[in-house]
Design an enzyme around this catalytic site. Sequence first.
Site, short mmCIF file in Angstrom:
data_model
loop_
_atom_site.label_atom_id
_atom_site.label_comp_id
_atom_site.label_asym_id
_atom_site.label_seq_id
_atom_site.Cartn_x
_atom_site.Cartn_y
_atom_site.Cartn_z
N ARG A 240 0.85 -1.19 0.00
CA ARG A 240 0.00 0.00 0.00
C ARG A 240 0.89 1.24 0.00
O ARG A 240 1.87 1.32 0.76
CB ARG A 240 -0.89 0.03 1.24
CG ARG A 240 -2.08 -0.93 1.22
CD ARG A 240 -3.12 -0.53 0.17
NE ARG A 240 -4.30 -1.38 0.17
CZ ARG A 240 -4.45 -2.47 -0.60
NH1 ARG A 240 -3.49 -2.85 -1.42
NH2 ARG A 240 -5.56 -3.18 -0.56
N ASP A 264 4.15 -0.59 -7.10
CA ASP A 264 2.85 -1.02 -7.63
C ASP A 264 1.71 -0.44 -6.78
O ASP A 264 0.55 -0.57 -7.14
CB ASP A 264 2.79 -2.55 -7.61
CG ASP A 264 1.51 -3.11 -8.24
OD1 ASP A 264 1.22 -2.74 -9.40
OD2 ASP A 264 0.80 -3.91 -7.59
N GLU A 269 -4.15 6.67 -5.52
CA GLU A 269 -4.30 5.99 -6.83
C GLU A 269 -5.63 6.37 -7.46
O GLU A 269 -6.62 6.50 -6.75
CB GLU A 269 -4.28 4.47 -6.62
CG GLU A 269 -2.95 3.97 -6.12
CD GLU A 269 -2.98 2.47 -5.78
OE1 GLU A 269 -3.99 1.80 -6.08
OE2 GLU A 269 -2.00 1.99 -5.22
N HIS A 287 -0.87 -0.92 -9.86
CA HIS A 287 -1.58 -1.74 -8.85
C HIS A 287 -2.15 -3.03 -9.47
O HIS A 287 -3.36 -3.21 -9.54
CB HIS A 287 -2.70 -0.93 -8.18
CG HIS A 287 -3.16 -1.55 -6.89
ND1 HIS A 287 -3.48 -0.83 -5.77
CD2 HIS A 287 -3.34 -2.86 -6.53
CE1 HIS A 287 -3.84 -1.64 -4.79
NE2 HIS A 287 -3.76 -2.89 -5.23
N ILE A 288 -1.22 -3.88 -9.92
CA ILE A 288 -1.66 -5.13 -10.57
C ILE A 288 -1.09 -6.37 -9.88
O ILE A 288 -0.98 -7.43 -10.49
CB ILE A 288 -1.27 -5.15 -12.07
CG1 ILE A 288 0.25 -4.91 -12.25
CG2 ILE A 288 -2.08 -4.13 -12.87
CD1 ILE A 288 0.79 -5.39 -13.58
N SER A 290 -2.24 -8.57 -7.90
CA SER A 290 -3.05 -9.81 -7.92
C SER A 290 -3.67 -10.06 -9.29
O SER A 290 -4.52 -10.93 -9.42
CB SER A 290 -4.15 -9.72 -6.87
OG SER A 290 -5.05 -8.68 -7.18
C1 8YV Z 1 -6.49 -6.09 -5.51
C2 8YV Z 1 -5.06 -5.63 -3.44
O1 8YV Z 1 -6.33 -5.89 -6.86
O2 8YV Z 1 -6.25 -7.45 -2.53
C3 8YV Z 1 -5.69 -6.38 -2.33
O3 8YV Z 1 -5.60 -5.89 -1.19
O4 8YV Z 1 -4.43 -4.67 -3.21
C4 8YV Z 1 -5.14 -5.98 -4.88
O5 8YV Z 1 -4.34 -7.06 -5.13
C5 8YV Z 1 -7.54 -5.17 -5.07
O6 8YV Z 1 -7.50 -4.82 -3.77
C6 8YV Z 1 -8.91 -5.67 -5.42
O7 8YV Z 1 -9.93 -5.01 -4.74
#
Ligand code: 8YV
Length: 321
Positions: A240, A264, A269, A287-288, A290
């Site tokens: 974060r 990231d 953001e 922010h990718i 996941s």
């Molecule tokens: C997600 C993330 O894309 O899961 C998390 O906390 O930061 C990310 O990987 C996002 O939050 C989906 O809402």
Amino acid sequence: MSDKPVILVTRKLPEAVEKRLGLDYDARLNPDDALYAKDELIERAKGAQGILPCHTEHFSADVIEQLPEEVKIIANFSVGYDHVDVEAAKKRGLVVTNTPDVLSDATAELTMMLMIGAARRASEGERLVRSREWKDWSPAFMVGTQVTGKRLGILGLGRVGQVVAKRARGFNMEIHYHDFQKLPPEVEEGAVFYENLEDMLPVCDFLSIHCNATPETTGLMNTERFALLPDGAIFVNAARGAIHDDDALIEALQSGKLGAAGIDAYNNEPNIDPRFAELPNTFLMPHIGSATAETRDAMGFRALDNLDAFFAGKEPGDRVA
Ligand code: 8YV
């Protein structure tokens, strides 16, 4: 009228997730993937017993207070839940869940990419090739920092941090960590524990952030702490943006205190501080962490498991409030 619980889904989810959602719930989907502002979010929640949001929706105390009475659960499609005021949710008796574990591999993969991309000047190299400005080669051309064998400091050896440590060991990195407490030897796998972050920073050739954003960790990486890193250290944040102070990070990159940064996760953001993009020594992703097909399905299914448990009168597995 169906007697299935009504669920407000704030963003477009993977097809398989929406399909399963439709079997058991009266799902209010968002096929256009529009971003709901505060008032629209509250309005659309009318008549819903649950909300399945992403980190893009902010459930401040003010929003939670205005949510319709019938909303009983916020089942997040995210592991982080700093976008939800958990205390306000608890006060209102709202159940809140997250999606841990399922995104650790994908996020650790991206962390390795940030680490290597920053160290090996990936942004600069890519720009040169794409712009057709690559004209020559010499032994001094685009020389970066080697990752192999370096000391990696992990701030937060939790689910993601542990996978990062495993992957980094593949590069013969020496793992150091700071967390609330020393972890058992089978989790540490030889990593060196520091009770105080300040004691760890001087040994971090690379520092990677893997803690939650909380009032205690907000702005943790400030000017004083960046100054404790070895000169030329590489900073990585796929957790974060709140954990680093933008001005302090940018100044450390401008002065050369930091050799590079792979980022990231940002403050504010997607309207991030424009100076990040102007710096040659940043490797930036939007922010990718996941964002793999496998992980996004798994996150959705995990959120649905939490909803299923809740509506079956059981305790959801990933309850955070
Ligand atoms: C997600 C993330 O894309 O899961 C998390 O906390 O930061 C990310 O990987 C996002 O939050 C989906 O809402």
